[in-house]
Scaffold this motif. Sequence first.
Motif: not given
Length: 384
Positions: A290-297
């Motif tokens: 989720x963090x990657x898909x949301x663009x946080x990293x």
Amino acid sequence: MRARRRAAIVGVAESEVGRTPHLTVLSQQARASRGALAEAGLGPKDVDALFVAGNWSWAPALTLAEYLGLQPDYLDGTNIGGSSFEAHLGHAAAAIDAGVIDVALITYGSTQRSNRSRNAPRPPASLTEQFDRPYGLPQPVGAYALAANRYLHQYGATSEQLAEVAVSARQWAALNPDAYHRHPITVDDVLDSPMISDPLHLLDCCLVTDGGGAVVVAAEDRWPDVDTHPVVVLGHGETTTHSSIAQMPDLTVTGAARSGPTAMKMADVTHDDLDLLEIYDSFTITVLLTLESLGFCKPGEAGDFVARGRTAPGGPVPMNTNGGGLSYTHPGMYGIFLLIEATRQLRHDFAGDPRRQVDGAGLALVHGTGGVLSSTSTVVLGRS
């Protein structure tokens, strides 16, 4: 362009969480609903819209309305798994914006632990799932394990990085007197816990608890009537990418890649503006994807994003500040508890405990996931 009629969360409450054999699915929701309305200073007669999800009735909205003594003029029984409640909030905000409703009640309740309903036979497989089930994949953990295996293989990530998510959640849970598990754990504890579905250990998996929650949403012209500090709904997005895990377009990219940008664009905020994250943690891999898909990293970097206590108490990215589904509670669908915790943080309800309260919290991103990484719904909330 006309001005929007804004919506805000004005009341939240849980019922009892954990193991509650003395409560039913309906009484769980009734207790939470009474609590949320009382906190807002509103009553049942103020409610003109009811939002509910669950599989406990052929028509949950009708059954619950009768039980609560409500006759709302607007009903929404959208059921997209654990992300249903972020979707409900977005739908309620849209209805308020359109002038259709004034006060919405969003509820959820479950007695899955007391009734041992997680062990009940699943309904007959349909559509593409009929081709998956004969191979014996345990659901839902097996589906998440498939995604985890793909992620570890594709990016060289490690089980230790998955475990960091569980350790961080437990550190937050230690500050929450209502959390189901509060004793400290380490990365080694996670790796030494029983393997459930390789590579996911027991402590990589969410709890199985009873529980209920409720959220009251009101149009801005009703805000002067309430007893709480309104938390404004600034943005919302939702989507689905598949139902059966075999049909997921990319096992390492979730629908958050669409619902997240939609919500943040509507709210006119960037990643750097956000003060805290409430991310659905059905499993540790859910959080990294989720963090990657949301663009946080970037893809493959979420392990480093959560490492070294960065999302734990005192870290620069406060996340899942009630202990999450991994350590606080997870009564089947967890999304409503994400909204409850974000609201309390944005109201600064924990100001008396600087370890628990996120300092200066003004903007929160809340993200729900449902099914087997199948649906996502993202909302951005702000302190008014």
